[in-house]
Design a protein around this motif. Structure first.
Motif, PDB file in Angstrom:
ATOM      1  N   HIS A  14       0.837  -1.207   0.000  1.00  0.00           N
ATOM      2  CA  HIS A  14       0.000   0.000   0.000  1.00  0.00           C
ATOM      3  C   HIS A  14       0.867   1.250   0.000  1.00  0.00           C
ATOM      4  O   HIS A  14       0.552   2.270  -0.593  1.00  0.00           O
ATOM      5  N   SER A  38     -11.319   4.269 -10.472  1.00  0.00           N
ATOM      6  CA  SER A  38     -12.031   3.645  -9.350  1.00  0.00           C
ATOM      7  C   SER A  38     -11.098   2.672  -8.624  1.00  0.00           C
ATOM      8  O   SER A  38     -10.120   2.181  -9.180  1.00  0.00           O
ATOM      9  N   GLN A  39     -11.448   2.376  -7.371  1.00  0.00           N
ATOM     10  CA  GLN A  39     -10.610   1.460  -6.585  1.00  0.00           C
ATOM     11  C   GLN A  39     -10.566   0.087  -7.250  1.00  0.00           C
ATOM     12  O   GLN A  39      -9.535  -0.570  -7.279  1.00  0.00           O
ATOM     13  N   ARG A  50      -8.350  -5.088  -3.353  1.00  0.00           N
ATOM     14  CA  ARG A  50      -8.950  -3.757  -3.281  1.00  0.00           C
ATOM     15  C   ARG A  50      -8.595  -3.068  -1.963  1.00  0.00           C
ATOM     16  O   ARG A  50      -8.388  -1.862  -1.905  1.00  0.00           O
ATOM     17  N   VAL A  53      -5.539  -0.926  -2.101  1.00  0.00           N
ATOM     18  CA  VAL A  53      -5.778   0.371  -2.751  1.00  0.00           C
ATOM     19  C   VAL A  53      -6.517   1.297  -1.789  1.00  0.00           C
ATOM     20  O   VAL A  53      -6.221   2.494  -1.684  1.00  0.00           O
ATOM     21  N   VAL A  54      -7.485   0.720  -1.038  1.00  0.00           N
ATOM     22  CA  VAL A  54      -8.267   1.534  -0.096  1.00  0.00           C
ATOM     23  C   VAL A  54      -7.322   2.172   0.929  1.00  0.00           C
ATOM     24  O   VAL A  54      -7.390   3.381   1.193  1.00  0.00           O
ATOM     25  N   THR A  57      -5.300   4.964  -0.667  1.00  0.00           N
ATOM     26  CA  THR A  57      -6.134   6.136  -0.959  1.00  0.00           C
ATOM     27  C   THR A  57      -6.473   6.874   0.329  1.00  0.00           C
ATOM     28  O   THR A  57      -6.419   8.112   0.388  1.00  0.00           O
ATOM     29  N   ASN A  69     -14.332   9.962  -1.005  1.00  0.00           N
ATOM     30  CA  ASN A  69     -15.258   9.511  -2.044  1.00  0.00           C
ATOM     31  C   ASN A  69     -16.689   9.594  -1.545  1.00  0.00           C
ATOM     32  O   ASN A  69     -17.150   8.734  -0.829  1.00  0.00           O
ATOM     33  N   THR A  74     -13.245   9.802  -6.402  1.00  0.00           N
ATOM     34  CA  THR A  74     -12.158  10.442  -5.645  1.00  0.00           C
ATOM     35  C   THR A  74     -11.391  11.371  -6.571  1.00  0.00           C
ATOM     36  O   THR A  74     -11.027  10.983  -7.671  1.00  0.00           O
TER      37      THR A  74
END
Ligand SMILES: Cc1ncc(COP(=O)(O)O)c(C=O)c1O
Length: 480
Positions: A14, A38-39, A50, A53-54, A57, A69, A74
């Motif tokens: 990450h 998008s994620q 995912r 990525v979350v 972000t 978001n 985002t």
């Protein structure tokens, strides 16, 4: 985005993603106002979960670089410079929305991106598979370059003279008698359509086109403030009854047609229909744009001679391309038409890009002259025919209870008619979530919810079978 995080790196994934995104923001690739992908999309691009990525972000949101978001996606709200010098930043968003060209539909943009995701199965792609492209022949051709004279400067406004001479001989096989001065080389036949839209047609012009048609997937005529009117199609091509005389009165009306192995239905216009169509168009003073992108890809016997071959009044602009037979990356196509029309389009082409790549033009001329092109196309025909038969057996195995389709006698496509309608958007997403990319029929006829265009030209047969199983499973789930 070609970058992916390195799982062997000590730094957590990450964190690597966070730094990568931060770099895009600081170096201006993602300026303030940019909506980031998008994620789900980022997770697929970076080949991570995912949740990774979350986390990345959320950390960037906490640093004040991204907005949260809240339904609108985002966005980049700061870069490190603007955080330092609050208040002075460039917002490109209003410019991005101001251009006169409409964006592609979101499905097309999605397809254009997803085609480059690792591991994706491309069931819709209108392109030959890499193993059907002439890589070895071209390596040989290019390695012989040092013994030949290659012109690397700008070319004549109509394109490389030798290539036009070769093309004048080449189109003779489609029955067309022409000379190099009536041929324009374009950067793919898509560019021919663009030049026609800006050079020959007034705003408000009406483009008659088969419904469905490849043309509906392009916003280029709509961007030039023109409308597309659908004409119906049967097994022999355009139905003449749908060409109403009222079109005669509308300024700038033209007919666009794909008479051979039509995209997307794969219909080939019969000999008789061609003659009737030409006669009707002559009576109506209706010019024709004949797009022959697939005409050389026949499996059993060549299609009837082109409309242009029978055009004694200079009514037809004929478009050809190397994209479907030889190499889409060459970006080489051609227009054959009356000399003064070709001159107008050539002048516009000089304004737009000053000519197609001279290296591509040289190689195309050599490939045509030496027979490399003809030999290659003969082998593609044979291989595509075999592939289409095997692909058909796969469709019968998995989709027979759900759809019907055409038996291809050339070209790239199966046009599937589903027994029951389905949400095209949901089907597209459902399949994509499982790694299968398809072209919903609604791209080619905005009103349909019962068609899918499937290409047998790109995916390998094992990929094709896997993909078709996913389509069948998705359809069954959506029908529940
Ligand atoms: C009917 C038709 N015309 C034109 C094109 C565009 O071809 P090019 O790569 O020559 O621009 C395509 C590509 O899908 C097509 O199907």
């Amino acid at each position: 985005m070609n970058w992916t995080p390195n799982p062997a790196d000590k730094k957590p994934m990450h964190k690597q993603i966070q730094e990568y995104m931060k770099e895009k923001i600081t170096n201006g690739e993602w300026p303030i106002g940019t909506k980031i992908p998008s994620q789900r999309h980022l997770a697929a691009t970076f080949s991570v979960n995912r949740s990774t990525v979350v986390t990345a972000t959320e950390n960037l949101i906490a640093e004040g670089l991204l907005s949260g978001n809240k339904g609108g996606g985002t966005k980049v709200i700061n870069n490190t410079w603007s955080l330092l010098a609050a208040g002075s930043h460039m917002n490109w968003s209003s410019y991005v929305e101001a251009g006169i060209y409409q964006p592609n539909s979101s499905t097309i943009r999605h397809i254009n991106e997803a085609e480059f995701q690792r591991g994706i199965i491309r069931l819709g792609t209108g392109e030959l598979a890499p193993d059907l492209l002439p890589s070895d022949q071209l390596s040989e051709l290019f390695s012989g370059m040092k013994h030949r004279s290659v012109h690397l400067g700008y070319e004549h406004p109509k394109g490389n003279g030798e290539l036009r001479q070769e093309l004048a001989k080449h189109v003779k096989k489609r029955g067309i008698e022409t000379s190099p001065s009536s041929i324009l080389i374009v950067s793919g036949s898509l560019q021919a359509l663009q030049l026609i839209s800006i050079g020959l047609l007034p705003p408000g012009a009406n483009i008659l086109a088969e419904k469905p048609s490849y043309l509906y997937s392009l916003p280029l005529f709509q961007s030039a403030q023109m409308k597309i009117t659908g004409v119906s199609l049967d097994k022999e091509g355009i139905q003449l009854s749908s060409l109403k005389n009222q079109h005669e009165k509308e300024k700038g009306t033209v007919l666009y047609t794909i008479p051979n192995f039509h995209n997307p239905t794969n219909v080939t216009m019969s000999e008789q229909r061609r003659q009737e169509l030409l006669h009707r168009c002559e009576m109506m003073h209706l010019p024709i744009i004949e797009d022959d992108a697939y005409g050389e890809l026949w499996f059993h016997s060549p299609p009837p001679l082109s409309l242009k071959a029978q055009d004694k009044n200079g009514m037809v602009l004929y478009l050809g391309t190397l994209s479907k037979t030889f190499s889409p990356g060459f970006r080489i196509g051609w227009v054959v038409g009356p000399e003064h029309v070709i001159e107008r389009l050539a002048d516009l082409k000089m304004q737009v890009d000053y000519g197609a790549s001279s290296l591509s033009q040289w190689a195309a001329a050599e490939a045509l002259k030496t027979g490399i092109y003809d030999n290659h196309v003969a082998s593609v025909r044979y291989k595509l025919k075999e592939k289409s038969q095997k692909a058909q057996a796969i469709l019968e195995k998995h989709l027979e209870s759900l759809a019907t389709w055409n038996v291809p006698s050339g070209g790239f496509y199966f046009w599937l008619t589903l027994h029951k309608p389905v949400s095209m958007g949901k089907l597209f997403k459902h399949c994509l979530d499982q790694g299968v990319l398809l072209n919903p029929g609604a791209l080619y006829d905005h009103e349909t919810s019962q068609h899918i265009r499937i290409s047998f030209a790109y995916a390998t047969l094992p990929e094709f079978e896997y993909g078709i199983k996913i389509v069948a499973k998705s359809l069954k789930n959506l029908y529940l």
